[in-house]
Design a protein around this motif. Structure first.
Motif, PDB file in Angstrom:
ATOM      1  N   VAL A  39      31.745 -10.007  14.007  1.00 59.06           N
ATOM      2  CA  VAL A  39      30.266 -10.031  13.772  1.00 59.06           C
ATOM      3  C   VAL A  39      29.441  -9.994  14.786  1.00 59.06           C
ATOM      4  O   VAL A  39      29.528 -11.308  15.517  1.00 59.06           O
ATOM      5  CB  VAL A  39      30.007 -10.647  12.496  1.00 59.06           C
ATOM      6  N   GLU A  40      28.599  -9.358  15.491  1.00 54.66           N
ATOM      7  CA  GLU A  40      27.750  -9.559  16.608  1.00 54.66           C
ATOM      8  C   GLU A  40      26.159  -9.652  16.124  1.00 54.66           C
ATOM      9  O   GLU A  40      25.665  -8.595  15.219  1.00 54.66           O
ATOM     10  CB  GLU A  40      28.037  -8.403  17.681  1.00 54.66           C
ATOM     11  N   GLN A  41      25.416 -10.202  16.570  1.00 55.71           N
ATOM     12  CA  GLN A  41      23.996 -10.229  16.619  1.00 55.71           C
ATOM     13  C   GLN A  41      23.386 -10.332  15.095  1.00 55.71           C
ATOM     14  O   GLN A  41      22.604  -9.513  14.825  1.00 55.71           O
ATOM     15  CB  GLN A  41      23.556  -8.989  17.554  1.00 55.71           C
ATOM     16  N   LEU A  42      23.921 -11.416  14.582  1.00 55.05           N
ATOM     17  CA  LEU A  42      23.461 -11.565  13.227  1.00 55.05           C
ATOM     18  C   LEU A  42      21.979 -12.167  13.132  1.00 55.05           C
ATOM     19  O   LEU A  42      21.665 -12.900  13.813  1.00 55.05           O
ATOM     20  CB  LEU A  42      24.319 -12.298  12.543  1.00 55.05           C
ATOM     21  N   ARG A  43      21.073 -11.408  12.400  1.00 53.38           N
ATOM     22  CA  ARG A  43      19.659 -12.052  12.265  1.00 53.38           C
ATOM     23  C   ARG A  43      19.634 -12.366  10.904  1.00 53.38           C
ATOM     24  O   ARG A  43      19.928 -11.293   9.915  1.00 53.38           O
ATOM     25  CB  ARG A  43      18.807 -11.089  12.924  1.00 53.38           C
ATOM     26  N   ILE A  44      18.778 -12.971  10.600  1.00 46.46           N
ATOM     27  CA  ILE A  44      18.177 -13.246   9.044  1.00 46.46           C
ATOM     28  C   ILE A  44      16.726 -13.070   8.980  1.00 46.46           C
ATOM     29  O   ILE A  44      15.938 -13.209   9.759  1.00 46.46           O
ATOM     30  CB  ILE A  44      18.166 -14.830   8.727  1.00 46.46           C
ATOM     31  N   GLY A  45      16.672 -12.143   7.760  1.00 47.45           N
ATOM     32  CA  GLY A  45      15.253 -11.701   7.661  1.00 47.45           C
ATOM     33  C   GLY A  45      14.698 -11.994   6.149  1.00 47.45           C
ATOM     34  O   GLY A  45      15.584 -12.813   5.200  1.00 47.45           O
ATOM     35  N   LYS A  46      13.684 -11.502   5.469  1.00 46.91           N
ATOM     36  CA  LYS A  46      13.107 -11.562   4.309  1.00 46.91           C
ATOM     37  C   LYS A  46      12.988 -10.446   3.632  1.00 46.91           C
ATOM     38  O   LYS A  46      12.737  -9.427   4.493  1.00 46.91           O
ATOM     39  CB  LYS A  46      11.760 -12.364   4.260  1.00 46.91           C
ATOM     40  N   TYR A  47      13.431 -10.013   2.317  1.00 45.91           N
ATOM     41  CA  TYR A  47      13.044  -8.826   1.745  1.00 45.91           C
ATOM     42  C   TYR A  47      12.079  -9.294   0.669  1.00 45.91           C
ATOM     43  O   TYR A  47      12.339 -10.169  -0.271  1.00 45.91           O
ATOM     44  CB  TYR A  47      14.289  -8.132   1.203  1.00 45.91           C
ATOM     45  N   ILE A  48      11.139  -8.476   0.395  1.00 47.46           N
ATOM     46  CA  ILE A  48      10.164  -8.602  -0.739  1.00 47.46           C
ATOM     47  C   ILE A  48       9.991  -7.343  -1.484  1.00 47.46           C
ATOM     48  O   ILE A  48       9.519  -6.297  -0.832  1.00 47.46           O
ATOM     49  CB  ILE A  48       8.906  -9.220   0.052  1.00 47.46           C
ATOM     50  N   GLU A  49       9.635  -7.359  -2.854  1.00 47.33           N
ATOM     51  CA  GLU A  49       9.195  -6.341  -3.637  1.00 47.33           C
ATOM     52  C   GLU A  49       7.978  -6.624  -4.159  1.00 47.33           C
ATOM     53  O   GLU A  49       8.134  -7.816  -4.885  1.00 47.33           O
ATOM     54  CB  GLU A  49      10.380  -5.735  -4.611  1.00 47.33           C
ATOM     55  N   LEU A  50       7.012  -5.882  -4.529  1.00 52.06           N
ATOM     56  CA  LEU A  50       5.917  -6.159  -5.328  1.00 52.06           C
ATOM     57  C   LEU A  50       5.486  -4.889  -5.895  1.00 52.06           C
ATOM     58  O   LEU A  50       5.611  -3.878  -5.080  1.00 52.06           O
ATOM     59  CB  LEU A  50       4.769  -6.761  -4.539  1.00 52.06           C
ATOM     60  N   LEU A  51       4.573  -4.973  -6.917  1.00 46.97           N
ATOM     61  CA  LEU A  51       3.712  -3.649  -7.306  1.00 46.97           C
ATOM     62  C   LEU A  51       2.378  -3.985  -6.852  1.00 46.97           C
ATOM     63  O   LEU A  51       1.809  -4.973  -7.248  1.00 46.97           O
ATOM     64  CB  LEU A  51       4.107  -3.703  -9.012  1.00 46.97           C
ATOM     65  N   ILE A  52       1.812  -2.805  -6.653  1.00 51.75           N
ATOM     66  CA  ILE A  52       0.366  -2.852  -6.142  1.00 51.75           C
ATOM     67  C   ILE A  52      -0.453  -1.674  -6.966  1.00 51.75           C
ATOM     68  O   ILE A  52       0.205  -0.718  -6.962  1.00 51.75           O
ATOM     69  CB  ILE A  52       0.314  -3.116  -4.644  1.00 51.75           C
ATOM     70  N   ASN A  53      -1.675  -1.957  -7.136  1.00 53.66           N
ATOM     71  CA  ASN A  53      -2.539  -0.755  -7.850  1.00 53.66           C
ATOM     72  C   ASN A  53      -3.604  -0.625  -6.604  1.00 53.66           C
ATOM     73  O   ASN A  53      -4.134  -1.417  -6.121  1.00 53.66           O
ATOM     74  CB  ASN A  53      -3.445  -1.357  -8.995  1.00 53.66           C
ATOM     75  N   ALA A  54      -3.621   0.756  -6.527  1.00 45.38           N
ATOM     76  CA  ALA A  54      -4.532   1.381  -5.655  1.00 45.38           C
ATOM     77  C   ALA A  54      -5.073   2.515  -5.797  1.00 45.38           C
ATOM     78  O   ALA A  54      -4.615   3.328  -6.769  1.00 45.38           O
ATOM     79  CB  ALA A  54      -3.759   1.282  -4.103  1.00 45.38           C
ATOM     80  N   LYS A  55      -6.400   2.994  -5.242  1.00 42.77           N
ATOM     81  CA  LYS A  55      -6.861   4.431  -5.475  1.00 42.77           C
ATOM     82  C   LYS A  55      -5.816   5.522  -4.887  1.00 42.77           C
ATOM     83  O   LYS A  55      -5.786   6.792  -5.694  1.00 42.77           O
ATOM     84  CB  LYS A  55      -8.160   4.263  -4.926  1.00 42.77           C
ATOM     85  N   ASP A  56      -5.246   5.302  -4.002  1.00 43.67           N
ATOM     86  CA  ASP A  56      -4.601   6.252  -3.212  1.00 43.67           C
ATOM     87  C   ASP A  56      -3.572   5.930  -2.362  1.00 43.67           C
ATOM     88  O   ASP A  56      -3.580   4.500  -1.902  1.00 43.67           O
ATOM     89  CB  ASP A  56      -5.315   7.371  -2.692  1.00 43.67           C
ATOM     90  N   ASP A  57      -2.558   6.602  -1.569  1.00 42.81           N
ATOM     91  CA  ASP A  57      -1.731   6.246  -0.503  1.00 42.81           C
ATOM     92  C   ASP A  57      -2.229   5.427   0.483  1.00 42.81           C
ATOM     93  O   ASP A  57      -1.650   4.211   0.820  1.00 42.81           O
ATOM     94  CB  ASP A  57      -0.862   7.435  -0.101  1.00 42.81           C
ATOM     95  N   ARG A  58      -3.365   5.922   0.752  1.00 48.72           N
ATOM     96  CA  ARG A  58      -4.103   5.354   2.178  1.00 48.72           C
ATOM     97  C   ARG A  58      -4.490   4.111   1.853  1.00 48.72           C
ATOM     98  O   ARG A  58      -4.052   2.859   2.521  1.00 48.72           O
ATOM     99  CB  ARG A  58      -5.286   6.184   2.708  1.00 48.72           C
ATOM    100  N   MET A  59      -5.209   3.572   0.524  1.00 47.09           N
ATOM    101  CA  MET A  59      -5.517   2.354   0.334  1.00 47.09           C
ATOM    102  C   MET A  59      -4.273   1.460  -0.021  1.00 47.09           C
ATOM    103  O   MET A  59      -4.402   0.192   0.480  1.00 47.09           O
ATOM    104  CB  MET A  59      -6.327   2.545  -0.815  1.00 47.09           C
ATOM    105  N   ALA A  60      -3.177   2.100  -0.391  1.00 55.30           N
ATOM    106  CA  ALA A  60      -1.982   1.014  -0.844  1.00 55.30           C
ATOM    107  C   ALA A  60      -1.592   0.544   0.619  1.00 55.30           C
ATOM    108  O   ALA A  60      -1.225  -0.513   0.660  1.00 55.30           O
ATOM    109  CB  ALA A  60      -1.197   1.986  -1.657  1.00 55.30           C
ATOM    110  N   ASN A  61      -1.432   1.641   1.614  1.00 49.41           N
ATOM    111  CA  ASN A  61      -0.783   1.053   2.898  1.00 49.41           C
ATOM    112  C   ASN A  61      -1.809   0.286   3.639  1.00 49.41           C
ATOM    113  O   ASN A  61      -1.242  -0.706   4.175  1.00 49.41           O
ATOM    114  CB  ASN A  61      -0.770   2.644   3.615  1.00 49.41           C
ATOM    115  N   GLN A  62      -3.097   0.496   3.717  1.00 50.68           N
ATOM    116  CA  GLN A  62      -4.062  -0.570   4.113  1.00 50.68           C
ATOM    117  C   GLN A  62      -3.947  -2.007   3.373  1.00 50.68           C
ATOM    118  O   GLN A  62      -3.840  -2.871   4.321  1.00 50.68           O
ATOM    119  CB  GLN A  62      -5.392   0.121   3.999  1.00 50.68           C
TER     120      GLN A  62
END
Length: 94
Positions: A39-62
């Protein structure tokens, strides 16, 4: 009448490549101790899931960019990426 959409966001937060990762080093060392010396170059990170309400894709991304920059990630030492999937639309008057 306006449509409100619900999105499921999957967010990954990781340390920037130039930042040392002591947790990753410790886990890699533990794996080596267990016999996984390939095993080489192991890195630890975070994973998050959430639900978000938005008018459209652009607003959700923003909004997700804002949430990640202000709360979920430290932009000085971490990178983030996310995926969003629309899961539901609701029609209603505001």
């Amino acid at each position: 009448m306006s449509v409100k959409r619900k999105y499921r966001a999957k967010i990954w937060v990781t340390l920037r490549p130039s930042i040392l990762d002591p947790a990753g080093v410790a886990v890699q060392s533990g794996l080596k101790y267990l016999g996984y010396d390939n095993v080489e170059q192991l890195r630890i990170g975070k994973y998050i899931e959430l639900l978000i309400n938005a008018k459209d894709d652009r607003m959700a991304n923003q909004q997700l960019n804002d949430i990640c920059n202000r709360m979920l990630a430290n932009p000085v030492i971490e990178n983030y990426r996310f995926e969003i999937i629309e899961v539901e639309s609701q029609t209603g008057a505001f």
